[in-house]
Design a protein around this motif. Structure first.
Motif, PDB file in Angstrom:
ATOM      1  N   THR A   1     -59.132 -20.195  17.287  1.00 34.91           N
ATOM      2  CA  THR A   1     -58.499 -19.049  17.003  1.00 34.91           C
ATOM      3  C   THR A   1     -57.966 -19.158  15.363  1.00 34.91           C
ATOM      4  O   THR A   1     -57.822 -20.365  14.949  1.00 34.91           O
ATOM      5  CB  THR A   1     -57.225 -18.782  17.769  1.00 34.91           C
ATOM      6  N   PHE A   2     -57.629 -18.134  14.815  1.00 36.10           N
ATOM      7  CA  PHE A   2     -57.308 -17.905  13.582  1.00 36.10           C
ATOM      8  C   PHE A   2     -55.712 -18.161  13.498  1.00 36.10           C
ATOM      9  O   PHE A   2     -55.128 -18.119  14.607  1.00 36.10           O
ATOM     10  CB  PHE A   2     -57.326 -16.590  12.893  1.00 36.10           C
ATOM     11  N   PRO A   3     -54.926 -18.740  12.519  1.00 38.04           N
ATOM     12  CA  PRO A   3     -53.625 -18.852  12.373  1.00 38.04           C
ATOM     13  C   PRO A   3     -52.681 -17.662  12.735  1.00 38.04           C
ATOM     14  O   PRO A   3     -53.224 -16.513  12.651  1.00 38.04           O
ATOM     15  CB  PRO A   3     -53.183 -19.208  11.111  1.00 38.04           C
ATOM     16  N   ASP A   4     -51.773 -17.825  13.513  1.00 40.14           N
ATOM     17  CA  ASP A   4     -50.819 -16.725  13.996  1.00 40.14           C
ATOM     18  C   ASP A   4     -50.457 -15.859  12.742  1.00 40.14           C
ATOM     19  O   ASP A   4     -49.909 -16.451  11.544  1.00 40.14           O
ATOM     20  CB  ASP A   4     -49.501 -17.429  14.592  1.00 40.14           C
ATOM     21  N   GLY A   5     -50.449 -14.745  12.952  1.00 43.09           N
ATOM     22  CA  GLY A   5     -49.894 -13.754  11.878  1.00 43.09           C
ATOM     23  C   GLY A   5     -51.068 -13.234  10.966  1.00 43.09           C
ATOM     24  O   GLY A   5     -50.979 -12.687  10.164  1.00 43.09           O
ATOM     25  N   PHE A   6     -52.387 -13.944  11.284  1.00 38.41           N
ATOM     26  CA  PHE A   6     -53.613 -13.685  10.523  1.00 38.41           C
ATOM     27  C   PHE A   6     -53.746 -12.049  10.410  1.00 38.41           C
ATOM     28  O   PHE A   6     -53.696 -11.313  11.291  1.00 38.41           O
ATOM     29  CB  PHE A   6     -54.769 -14.248  11.189  1.00 38.41           C
ATOM     30  N   LEU A   7     -54.123 -11.691   9.320  1.00 41.75           N
ATOM     31  CA  LEU A   7     -54.156 -10.113   9.242  1.00 41.75           C
ATOM     32  C   LEU A   7     -55.492  -9.635   9.565  1.00 41.75           C
ATOM     33  O   LEU A   7     -56.550 -10.185   8.724  1.00 41.75           O
ATOM     34  CB  LEU A   7     -53.711  -9.652   7.899  1.00 41.75           C
ATOM     35  N   TRP A   8     -55.757  -8.673  10.180  1.00 38.71           N
ATOM     36  CA  TRP A   8     -56.871  -8.022  10.588  1.00 38.71           C
ATOM     37  C   TRP A   8     -57.089  -6.494  10.405  1.00 38.71           C
ATOM     38  O   TRP A   8     -56.121  -5.935  10.588  1.00 38.71           O
ATOM     39  CB  TRP A   8     -57.411  -8.102  12.295  1.00 38.71           C
ATOM     40  N   GLY A   9     -57.929  -6.107   9.460  1.00 38.98           N
ATOM     41  CA  GLY A   9     -57.989  -4.695   9.103  1.00 38.98           C
ATOM     42  C   GLY A   9     -59.408  -4.139   8.870  1.00 38.98           C
ATOM     43  O   GLY A   9     -60.559  -4.896   9.106  1.00 38.98           O
ATOM     44  N   ALA A  10     -59.489  -2.670   8.377  1.00 40.03           N
ATOM     45  CA  ALA A  10     -60.719  -2.327   7.946  1.00 40.03           C
ATOM     46  C   ALA A  10     -60.491  -1.466   6.804  1.00 40.03           C
ATOM     47  O   ALA A  10     -59.181  -1.095   6.426  1.00 40.03           O
ATOM     48  CB  ALA A  10     -61.155  -1.356   8.955  1.00 40.03           C
ATOM     49  N   GLY A  11     -61.329  -1.146   6.066  1.00 40.34           N
ATOM     50  CA  GLY A  11     -61.282  -0.564   4.766  1.00 40.34           C
ATOM     51  C   GLY A  11     -62.148   0.810   4.574  1.00 40.34           C
ATOM     52  O   GLY A  11     -63.221   1.008   5.135  1.00 40.34           O
ATOM     53  N   SER A  12     -61.887   1.595   3.443  1.00 41.66           N
ATOM     54  CA  SER A  12     -62.722   2.492   2.952  1.00 41.66           C
ATOM     55  C   SER A  12     -62.541   2.832   1.501  1.00 41.66           C
ATOM     56  O   SER A  12     -61.354   2.289   1.034  1.00 41.66           O
ATOM     57  CB  SER A  12     -62.421   3.749   3.762  1.00 41.66           C
ATOM     58  N   ALA A  13     -63.022   3.625   0.972  1.00 49.12           N
ATOM     59  CA  ALA A  13     -62.966   4.003  -0.582  1.00 49.12           C
ATOM     60  C   ALA A  13     -63.062   5.441  -0.627  1.00 49.12           C
ATOM     61  O   ALA A  13     -63.794   6.194   0.137  1.00 49.12           O
ATOM     62  CB  ALA A  13     -64.027   3.280  -1.436  1.00 49.12           C
ATOM     63  N   ALA A  14     -62.184   6.053  -1.486  1.00 49.39           N
ATOM     64  CA  ALA A  14     -62.107   7.454  -1.425  1.00 49.39           C
ATOM     65  C   ALA A  14     -63.441   8.233  -1.601  1.00 49.39           C
ATOM     66  O   ALA A  14     -63.787   9.303  -1.090  1.00 49.39           O
ATOM     67  CB  ALA A  14     -61.059   7.854  -2.475  1.00 49.39           C
ATOM     68  N   TYR A  15     -64.187   7.721  -2.823  1.00 50.23           N
ATOM     69  CA  TYR A  15     -65.335   8.757  -2.996  1.00 50.23           C
ATOM     70  C   TYR A  15     -66.418   8.538  -1.995  1.00 50.23           C
ATOM     71  O   TYR A  15     -67.187   9.428  -1.637  1.00 50.23           O
ATOM     72  CB  TYR A  15     -66.033   8.219  -4.395  1.00 50.23           C
ATOM     73  N   GLN A  16     -66.415   7.354  -1.270  1.00 47.89           N
ATOM     74  CA  GLN A  16     -67.528   7.182  -0.173  1.00 47.89           C
ATOM     75  C   GLN A  16     -67.192   7.844   1.167  1.00 47.89           C
ATOM     76  O   GLN A  16     -68.013   8.318   1.838  1.00 47.89           O
ATOM     77  CB  GLN A  16     -67.225   5.693   0.208  1.00 47.89           C
ATOM     78  N   THR A  17     -65.765   8.354   1.321  1.00 45.71           N
ATOM     79  CA  THR A  17     -65.526   8.871   2.612  1.00 45.71           C
ATOM     80  C   THR A  17     -64.622  10.202   2.505  1.00 45.71           C
ATOM     81  O   THR A  17     -64.780  11.045   3.437  1.00 45.71           O
ATOM     82  CB  THR A  17     -64.451   7.961   3.538  1.00 45.71           C
ATOM     83  N   GLU A  18     -63.939  10.306   1.727  1.00 50.84           N
ATOM     84  CA  GLU A  18     -63.030  11.624   1.469  1.00 50.84           C
ATOM     85  C   GLU A  18     -63.511  13.054   1.633  1.00 50.84           C
ATOM     86  O   GLU A  18     -63.407  13.813   2.145  1.00 50.84           O
ATOM     87  CB  GLU A  18     -62.133  11.718   0.307  1.00 50.84           C
TER      88      GLU A  18
ATOM     89  N   GLY B   1     -69.955   6.255   5.527  1.00 51.43           N
ATOM     90  CA  GLY B   1     -69.877   7.100   4.295  1.00 51.43           C
ATOM     91  C   GLY B   1     -71.100   6.898   3.397  1.00 51.43           C
ATOM     92  O   GLY B   1     -72.108   6.566   3.587  1.00 51.43           O
ATOM     93  N   PHE B   2     -70.696   7.353   2.194  1.00 48.18           N
ATOM     94  CA  PHE B   2     -71.802   7.336   1.244  1.00 48.18           C
ATOM     95  C   PHE B   2     -71.851   6.110   0.469  1.00 48.18           C
ATOM     96  O   PHE B   2     -70.795   5.552   0.113  1.00 48.18           O
ATOM     97  CB  PHE B   2     -71.228   8.248   0.148  1.00 48.18           C
ATOM     98  N   GLU B   3     -72.933   5.596   0.590  1.00 49.34           N
ATOM     99  CA  GLU B   3     -73.133   4.113   0.070  1.00 49.34           C
ATOM    100  C   GLU B   3     -73.609   3.861  -1.260  1.00 49.34           C
ATOM    101  O   GLU B   3     -74.442   3.276  -1.696  1.00 49.34           O
ATOM    102  CB  GLU B   3     -73.948   3.376   1.156  1.00 49.34           C
ATOM    103  N   TRP B   4     -72.714   4.566  -2.354  1.00 45.71           N
ATOM    104  CA  TRP B   4     -73.058   4.031  -3.650  1.00 45.71           C
ATOM    105  C   TRP B   4     -74.499   4.559  -3.930  1.00 45.71           C
ATOM    106  O   TRP B   4     -75.146   5.585  -3.842  1.00 45.71           O
ATOM    107  CB  TRP B   4     -72.530   2.677  -4.142  1.00 45.71           C
ATOM    108  N   HIS B   5     -75.125   3.533  -4.843  1.00 50.32           N
ATOM    109  CA  HIS B   5     -76.584   3.489  -5.292  1.00 50.32           C
ATOM    110  C   HIS B   5     -77.620   3.612  -3.986  1.00 50.32           C
ATOM    111  O   HIS B   5     -78.852   4.091  -4.372  1.00 50.32           O
ATOM    112  CB  HIS B   5     -76.938   2.537  -6.219  1.00 50.32           C
ATOM    113  N   ARG B   6     -77.073   3.491  -2.826  1.00 49.47           N
ATOM    114  CA  ARG B   6     -78.092   3.589  -1.748  1.00 49.47           C
ATOM    115  C   ARG B   6     -77.781   4.823  -0.908  1.00 49.47           C
ATOM    116  O   ARG B   6     -78.563   5.143   0.322  1.00 49.47           O
ATOM    117  CB  ARG B   6     -77.801   2.276  -0.641  1.00 49.47           C
ATOM    118  N   GLY B   7     -76.726   5.538  -1.081  1.00 49.56           N
ATOM    119  CA  GLY B   7     -76.730   6.779  -0.618  1.00 49.56           C
ATOM    120  C   GLY B   7     -76.370   6.800   0.853  1.00 49.56           C
ATOM    121  O   GLY B   7     -75.406   6.237   1.309  1.00 49.56           O
ATOM    122  N   TYR B   8     -77.154   7.521   1.774  1.00 49.89           N
ATOM    123  CA  TYR B   8     -76.852   7.458   3.040  1.00 49.89           C
ATOM    124  C   TYR B   8     -78.167   6.806   3.642  1.00 49.89           C
ATOM    125  O   TYR B   8     -78.305   7.017   5.074  1.00 49.89           O
ATOM    126  CB  TYR B   8     -76.772   9.008   3.363  1.00 49.89           C
TER     127      TYR B   8
END
Length: 989
Positions: free
Chosen positions: A50-67, A435-442
């Protein structure tokens, strides 16, 4: 056993477990030699921890890709908007709508709640907050992000906010030339101040910008990405200079004016690839170091070390690279509170300039990159702010490929923490949603949640990766599971420990003393033997000891301590014409000798009548020429051949295989139909005419690799796995071990395919008599097992897609693999054995072949040691914990001469040498498994298999006892007669 090596032992503490790394520029060059020296294969095993206690788990996005919402709420035009709408650009190829997150803010946050993440990385759209890139601010934009931050606060999700993720306001590009202008750093600082003032109270982690390498090199150098300026390397390096100045200004702004009250942290998201040397030479390692300097070090060294570019860039680029003044160096260095790393499909194998590889090989080893960063930049705290791979744009919700890349990257992060002492405190999957994947589009997808871009409401639908990531977060990693732990225990007395050699080395050359000619040795002149014409000696009968090849093979087998030896006869050589009109008696005598000599040294021969090989499937030419197994006449030919073998060899062989590993992948349904009938008739022939006198057993041996659903949560993938198992194993197993007919799954599938696709795949039918003939024609279930395959229903890779069975083959890249890319998956064997028991009951089971290839290097024989240790242990679990009636295990293969790369003995220059794996197997045999301290000692009676010639005496023990009694009585009577006759003589004298 005490003192033996445990192939599953944990890695030694020399891996710097828990020790802080002390880094400096150039220290990263030690990464490649270090990882080349780590113990194999232990270092490549999956780490259950297992990872150390308090390890941060997340997900991300970028404005132009998803908004999306590119014209809503007063938003201005960004360089990406302008790029997507340039003349000649394809319609719908940009992020005008994308995932429509602007209008579905609560939808996205609900996805975060479902995942259970601790943080969410997103970017602010500069043009939404400042439509022209400068004041005034847009109230609607400010309100939008305030709503998002408020909702995140309600859920307890930490925001990680990027100020600039490539979407520069087009107004700044038009007015100033974008990042080419030295005024941009101050304008960026003004924008950052707006964000800190309005949102800073709710944000603890700030990223000034994302991946400045891509912005500078492809936005202004190559022009591949917006704003599409093809200014060449000089402009690219100048833009990067301004980006570094801009970042430093924003960090100092926060540090001086906002940190005291807001108490947040500021960094920059730097992206990198990984590179490995073509060959492990000092020159190549320097080139690899240079490659990382030119991509990651370009920005990381000024910020994390000394405010200046890497020396390799300075010495190679000369005047192309701008200069920092001493004041600027001091201003730039130290402007990051942690190291924010982006690694994955955006840069790797995509946007990395090929010239920056310096003729070395790109790779995707996150663990080695993390170690390099720690070595190179004084062991900073590392926050992985973007990481994942991608799936095809057509893949919907069962994204197995994405899962296994995610699993690999997260496991490598865990190893970097636990084994290498790297200080990683958080991990961010990219991305939350498609989302929109930059130079690879969709054309590709990287989201955990599926978005149907054609739909109006853009609902988020969880993919299989959501369930995977959700469970991983719950467990904080990959905690050890009881079923993954090896067990102590032994196999039953009489367990068959065997080795396989597909075809034994046949050498029928007679010994020289069988030559009846007479020779004279010319000792004076030629020094040679001269044959004397017309003079002959009596020729004695050939004996088994005349074959030197047999003695050699026996000595190797005895050295191994095996109880059984499995090999195949050559039908094509025994009956060259396919019938009894021509018999190779010399070869048959050799087989007789080989089997009898095996018995003499207490090794049981296990013999297959037929094993398909490349040349004519190892059939007599006359049979191969006229349809092989397609021709129904082959059934009777096989029965006649079997009868001859039973008659000629049956006194020596008590363990028969009719057919060994019939090639189901290359077998037509008609051929399989005839093959089953031939097997059944041969079995009944033995049962009726030979079993009583020879007392042997007979069955068929099937290749049975395990098939696992790629997405364990997917019903569709499970259906595919079940289908493959029935086509690969059930096709021949169900008629024999089941109900006498083919699996219903096969018939139903073929009906569907024939009706939908207008194919004509005809699966023959058995008559009732044929069903009775085939059903139950076995004495045991023999199987060959080598590996495990993952399958799914989503078409991802055309080269690995089976259109006929609608199955996508998937690779779990965290598995160990052999040089031929065979996966090492010990638990697959246990699952297979449980499946056989659930399908066909408590049938006796023999694993008649199990093995892995190597590359002839003794280092890689360690893989085979690991393979045998763990596969046999899984077999023990099946026997002990699952009550599978397992009665034997055979390693494939005997030696490298007959099975190159698979042997327990190497072969070179006519010499056989035992590999470490042979000695390890011998130790397991000697222990009859894996006895532990608590394992009760079992005393097994020794079993001796006498020679067949001695059967006369074995079966007539009472007669022998009577004869012995008569003989002893006769001797005693003679003794007394002589004794008393002498006494009488003395008395008369």
């Amino acid at each position: 056993a005490a003192g033996s090596m445990d192939p599953a032992a944990p890695l030694p503490l020399l891996l710097l477990l828990g020790q802080p790394l002390l880094g400096a520029p150039g220290q990263g060059a030690g990464t490649w030699p270090r990882f080349a020296r780590l113990p194999y294969p232990q270092d490549q095993l999956f780490l259950h921890d297992t990872f150390p206690d308090g390890f941060l788990w997340g997900a991300g996005s970028a404005a132009y890709q998803t908004e999306g919402g590119w014209r809503q709420g007063g938003k201005g035009v960004s360089v990406w908007d302008a790029f997507a709408h340039r003349p000649g650009a394809p319609a719908g190829a940009g992020g005008d709508v994308a995932s429509d997150s602007y209008n579905n803010l609560f939808r996205d946050v609900e996805g975060l709640r479902r995942l259970g993440v601790s943080h969410y990385r997103f970017s602010l759209a500069w043009a939404r907050l400042m439509p022209n890139g400068t004041a005034p601010a847009n109230p609607a934009g400010l309100a939008h992000y305030q709503r998002l931050l408020a909702r995140l606060r309600e859920l307890g999700v930490e925001p990680v906010v990027t100020l600039y993720h490539w979407d520069l306001p087009q107004g700044l590009q038009d007015a100033f030339g974008g990042w080419d202008s030295p005024v941009l750093p101050q304008l960026f600082c003004d924008y950052a101040e707006l964000c800190f003032r309005h949102f800073g109270g709710q944000v603890r982690y700030w990223l000034t910008m994302d991946n400045p390498y891509v912005v500078a090199w492809h936005g202004y150098g190559t022009g591949r990405l917006p704003p599409g300026v093809k200014g060449g390397p000089r402009l690219g390096y100048r833009v990067a200079h301004h980006l570094l100045q801009a970042h430093a200004k924003v960090w100092h702004l926060y540090n001086d004016h906002f940190r005291p009250t807001q108490r947040g942290k500021v960094s920059i998201a730097l992206s990198s690839h990984w590179i490995k040397p073509q060959r492990m030479t000092e020159k190549n390692i320097k080139e690899c170091q240079k490659s990382l300097d030119f991509v990651l070090g370009w920005f990381a060294k000024p910020i994390f070390i000394d405010g200046d570019y890497p020396e390799s860039m300075r010495s190679n680029l000369s005047s192309l690279l701008p200069e920092f003044s001493e004041a600027e160096k001091n201003y730039v260095k130290g402007t990051a509170d942690f190291f924010a790393l982006s690694f994955g499909a955006t840069l790797s194998f995509q946007l990395l300039d090929s010239h920056m590889k310096f003729q070395q090989l790109e790779s995707i080893s996150l663990r080695q990159l993390l170690y390099w960063i720690s070595s190179e930049y004084n062991n900073p705290q590392i926050f992985i702010v973007e990481n994942s791979w991608f799936v095809s744009g057509s893949t919907k919700r069962d994204d197995a490929k994405y899962i296994y890349y995610l699993k690999k990257f997260i496991m490598e992060t865990l190893k970097a923490i636990r084994y290498d002492g790297v200080n990683v405190f958080g991990y961010t999957v990219w991305s939350l949603l498609d989302g929109f994947e930059w130079h690879r589009g969709y054309s590709i997808r990287r989201g955990l949640f599926y978005v149907d871009f054609e739909s109006h409401d853009k609902k988020l639908m969880p993919k299989s990766s959501v369930l995977f990531y959700q469970k991983l977060i719950e467990k904080n990693g990959f905690p050890p599971l009881p079923e993954n732990q090896p067990i102590d225990g032994v196999f039953p007395c009489g367990f068959a420990w065997g080795i396989v050699d597909n075809y034994i080395q046949v050498d029928t050359t007679p010994a020289q003393f069988l030559d009846s000619n007479v020779y004279v040795w010319d000792v004076h002149q030629t020094k040679k033997l001269i044959k004397v014409d017309g003079v002959y000696t009596l020729k004695r009968k050939r004996q088994c000891v005349d074959f030197a090849a047999i003695r050699l093979q026996l000595s190797l087998l005895q050295e191994m301590h095996v109880t059984h030896f499995h090999f195949s006869l050559k039908w094509s050589l025994i009956l060259p014409l396919g019938n009894l009109s021509l018999i190779n008696h010399t070869l048959v005598h050799y087989y007789q000798c080989f089997a009898s000599e095996l018995l003499r040294v207490n090794i049981t021969p296990v013999v297959a009548l037929w094993q398909p090989m490349a040349d004519n499937q190892e059939l007599p030419v006359s049979l191969a020429k006229y349809g092989a197994w397609e021709n129904p006449e082959i059934v009777q030919a096989f029965v006649e051949y079997a009868k001859y073998c039973f008659t000629s060899l049956g006194d020596h062989i008590k363990f028969w295989i009719t057919m060994n590993e019939p090639p189901v992948k290359n077998l037509t349904y008609t051929a399989g139909h005839n093959l089953l009938k031939a097997h059944a008739k041969a079995w009944h022939l033995y049962d009726k005419e030979f079993r009583r006198s020879q007392k042997g057993k007979i069955s068929i041996a099937l290749q049975a690799d395990w098939v696992e659903p790629a997405c364990p949560f997917s019903r569709n993938d499970q259906e595919v796995a079940d289908r493959i198992l029935e086509f690969d194993i059930g096709w021949l197993a169900e008629p024999i071990f089941g109900n006498g007919d083919y699996p219903q799954v096969m018939r139903a599938w073929l009906r569907r395919r024939n009706s939908v696709d207008l194919y004509n795949f005809h699966l023959p039918y058995f008559s009732e008599d044929e069903k009775k003939l085939i059903r139950g024609s076995f004495d045991f279930f023999a199987l060959s097992h080598y590996t495990t395959t993952l399958v799914g229903w989503e078409k991802e890779d055309a080269l690995k897609y089976d259109h006929y069975l609608e199955a996508q083959m998937i690779n779990d890249i965290t598995w160990l693999h052999s040089p031929s890319r065979a996966a090492v998956v010990p638990w697959g064997l246990r699952k297979l054995l449980k499946w056989v028991k659930s399908k066909y009951g408590d049938v006796p089971v023999y694993i008649t072949a199990n093995g892995i290839d190597d590359d002839q290097n003794m280092v890689h024989d360690k893989l085979r040691v690991y393979y045998m240790q763990n596969y046999i242990n899984e077999a023990l679990k099946a026997y002990t914990l699952d009550s599978v009636n397992l009665q034997g295990y055979f390693v494939y293969s005997f030696n490298d001469k007959t099975a190159p790369k698979y042997g327990l003995y190497s072969y070179a220059a006519n010499q056989y040498e035992p590999k470490p794996s042979m000695k390890h197997y011998r130790e397991i045999i000697n222990n009859n498994g894996f006895p532990g301290p608590e394992t009760p000692e079992v005393m097994c009676p020794e079993e001796f298999t006498s020679c067949p010639e001695c059967r006369f005496f074995r079966t007539r023990k009472s007669l022998l006892a009577f004869i012995s009694f008569i003989f002893v009585a006769f001797i005693v009577t003679i003794f007394f007669i002589i004794y008393y006759s002498k006494r009488v003589e003395r008395r008369y004298k």
